[in-house]
Design a protein around this motif. Structure first.
Motif, short mmCIF file in Angstrom:
data_model
loop_
_atom_site.label_atom_id
_atom_site.label_comp_id
_atom_site.label_asym_id
_atom_site.label_seq_id
_atom_site.Cartn_x
_atom_site.Cartn_y
_atom_site.Cartn_z
N TRP A 409 0.83 -1.37 0.17
CA TRP A 409 -0.01 -0.08 -0.06
C TRP A 409 0.81 1.23 -0.01
N ASP A 410 1.96 1.40 0.51
CA ASP A 410 3.13 2.34 0.80
C ASP A 410 4.48 2.01 0.69
N ALA A 411 5.55 2.81 0.72
CA ALA A 411 6.65 2.29 0.76
C ALA A 411 7.32 2.46 2.03
N THR A 412 6.60 2.22 3.22
CA THR A 412 7.26 2.12 4.40
C THR A 412 7.62 0.75 4.54
N PRO A 413 8.09 0.63 5.89
CA PRO A 413 8.70 -0.92 5.81
C PRO A 413 7.82 -1.79 6.09
N SER A 414 6.70 -1.38 6.44
CA SER A 414 5.45 -2.41 6.85
C SER A 414 4.32 -2.33 5.50
N ARG A 415 5.07 -1.60 4.35
CA ARG A 415 4.08 -1.61 3.33
C ARG A 415 2.72 -1.27 3.45
N GLY A 416 2.35 -0.95 4.69
CA GLY A 416 0.94 -0.51 5.05
C GLY A 416 0.09 -1.76 5.19
#
Length: 547
Positions: A409-416
């Motif tokens: 879903w996003d580029a954060t380490p958790s990918r959202g």
């Protein structure tokens, strides 16, 4: 007559473990799907715009094959939520105009299903004949030569009774005996149970295997098989797949669907265009509403279908010729069992370019398109360390974990996706919804534009398919609304060089892999970049080109 909803629908496949985790356990769930419904369709063109969702299995299961080993057809696995959550998901989908399909697994159960536990308990148990039990041959050999889809013999010995049971997949997935009327009635009642709760239909797993040869006769040896080929290809699956008796069972299943208005059956079937088309039924009695044609993914196992215009033209030509009048094809470029599209077509590093063209082709064809989650943002197979692999199929054949990784879903380490360690690792961070959502040149924006254009363009929803003459390496087809002149053209270039494709009528470029071309007027031809595609809406078509 009211037009059936599935004829105009775009269906989005969700692998529930991998879509959205709502409770921090690293596994996707039904509540997570509820939270992401507005992304799929909130009624505006900022959403993806899909019309229906198909969920891979959500039933209680020991998860030996991640839900395709069902231990209770009338429940929800605790990893995914509760029946109350499922009821809310149904309601939330319907509030947005989204249909919800579940995944029905009629060929086999889990070996932990109460039916099999009873059946295995003794030779005299009333449910003994609900499954296939056979003694060894006089020479001590297996009851027949059938192989499991996942490799190895399709028979396992039960020490308790001294007989073998049949399993077309894992030994933990014993096959049901659909020649027993009690089994058929019980499985029909599963459908009724979910229809009463508001489910809109089912994708039916391995539809073509539920009726086998009545004597379980051996399969013939495949003379084309060579060492190094997949083991299951060593024989021709003549007596345990697409056996003629299966079509009667399909028609009886359809009768159950017809008890409930607007419910839809989509079958997982394999074979030639003629074999696939047989599942639609005939003039006297209908079969499935839709039968998957997977030939864009694979034609001859285990090889992948090349991205080649001549091959693709033939696939559609054969499908259109074989399908019964009034029926509609059903195509897909990916699913939970096969490498993701870009991975299959990235041998030269240009898989993303082909993926953009695939979106235009899929939404342009006469068919009910199925989109696998993450396909719209270009997700690829993920390299997974051995210690993190989950799929038991990998022990005897190829594993399917790489195409089942969490939605990004996003580029954060958790990918959202989850605050916890995910059940499978993430892919490359730059393939995510957040970064593509507002980018008009992104793959997500192209999918969104293609889906919404299809909704408002009569020829794309209702028009006939006609292949037009084009150069080698290109594919040109038209879609014409009933009773009207040709109204839409799709052109594809699968070569590595630019081409000029003639079009019969003037119009406007509505979609293009090179999106700067959209809105341009064309007269007698359209220019396509290498691996490019475009859709032209002819003058006079009842559509709204503006976005």
């Amino acid at each position: 007559m009211t037009r059936e909803w599935w004829r105009d629908a775009v269906v989005y496949q969700i692998y529930p473990r991998s879509f959205q985790d709502s409770n921090g356990d690293g596994i996707g769930d039904l509540e997570g799907i509820i939270r992401r419904l507005d992304y799929l369709n909130d009624g505006t063109e900022t959403s993806l715009g899909v019309d229906a969702i198909w969920l891979s299995p959500t039933f209680p299961s020991p998860m030996k094959d991640f839900g395709y080993d069902v231990s209770d057809y009338n429940g929800v696995h605790p990893d995914f939520g509760t029946m109350e959550t499922m009821d809310r998901l149904i309601a939330e989908c319907h509030a947005r105009g989204i249909k919800l399909l579940l995944d029905w697994v009629p060929n086999h159960t889990s070996d932990r299903h109460p039916w099999f536990i009873e059946s295995a308990s003794s030779l005299e148990n009333p449910k003994r004949d609900w499954y296939f039990w056979r003694s060894a041959k006089p020479d001590g050999g297996l009851p027949n030569n059938w192989r499991s889809v996942f490799g190895g013999p399709a028979w396992t010995l039960s020490e308790e009774t001294g007989q073998f049971y049949l399993h077309s997949f894992l030994k933990e997935q014993p096959d049901l005996n659909w020649r027993n009327p009690e089994v058929e009635r019980a499985m029909h009642d599963v459908l009724r149970f979910w229809f009463e709760r508001g489910i809109d239909g089912f994708r039916i797993d391995v539809m073509g295997m539920i009726l086998k040869h009545p004597e379980l006769a051996d399969n013939p040896v495949n003379p084309r098989w060579r060492p190094g080929d997949r083991e299951r290809s060593s024989q021709i699956w003549l007596n345990n797949r697409n056996y003629p008796d299966v079509f009667g069972a399909v028609k009886r299943i359809r009768r159950v669907f017809d008890e409930y208005p607007e419910k839809t059956a989509v079958g997982e079937v394999f074979g030639t265009a003629e074999e696939i088309s047989a599942y639609y039924g005939d003039d006297r009695e209908p079969g499935l509403h839709l039968a998957f044609n997977f030939q864009f993914i694979h034609e001859i196992e285990p090889w992948h279908t090349p991205w080649d215009a001549e091959i693709m033209k033939r696939i559609v030509r054969d499908a259109e010729r074989a399908i019964p009048a009034g029926s509609q094809p059903c195509f897909a470029f990916g699913n939970h069992d096969r490498m993701r599209f870009i991975t299959r077509h990235n041998e030269d590093g240009r898989g993303v370019e082909r993926a953009r063209a695939a979106a235009i082709v899929l939404m342009g064809l006469r068919n009910t398109p199925f989109v696998y989650y993450g396909e719209e943002i270009g997700m690829e197979d993920v390299e997974i360390p051995e210690e993190q692999l989950q799929d038991p199929a990998r022990l005897r054949t190829f594993g399917r974990d790489p195409e089942r990784t969490p939605m990004q879903w996003d580029a954060t380490p958790s990918r959202g996706f989850s605050e916890a360690e995910p059940w499978l690792p993430y892919g490359r961070a730059d393939r995510n919804v957040d970064e593509q959502f507002a980018d008009d040149g992104s793959l997500l924006s192209l999918y969104r534009a293609a889906i919404w254009l299809r909704k408002r363009t009569a020829s794309l929803r209702e028009g006939a398919y006609r292949e037009l003459e084009s150069l080698d390496g290109t594919w040109l087809f038209e879609r014409g609304a009933t009773g009207a002149a040709a109204a839409a053209y799709v052109a594809l270039n699968t070569t590595g060089h630019a081409v000029r494709v003639a079009v019969p009528s003037p119009g406007t470029v509505a979609l293009a892999t090179l999106r700067s071309e959209e809105g341009r007027r064309v007269g007698q031809h359209i220019d396509l970049e290498p691996l490019g595609a475009a859709m032209v809406i002819a003058d006079g078509e009842r559509s709204i080109l503006g976005r």
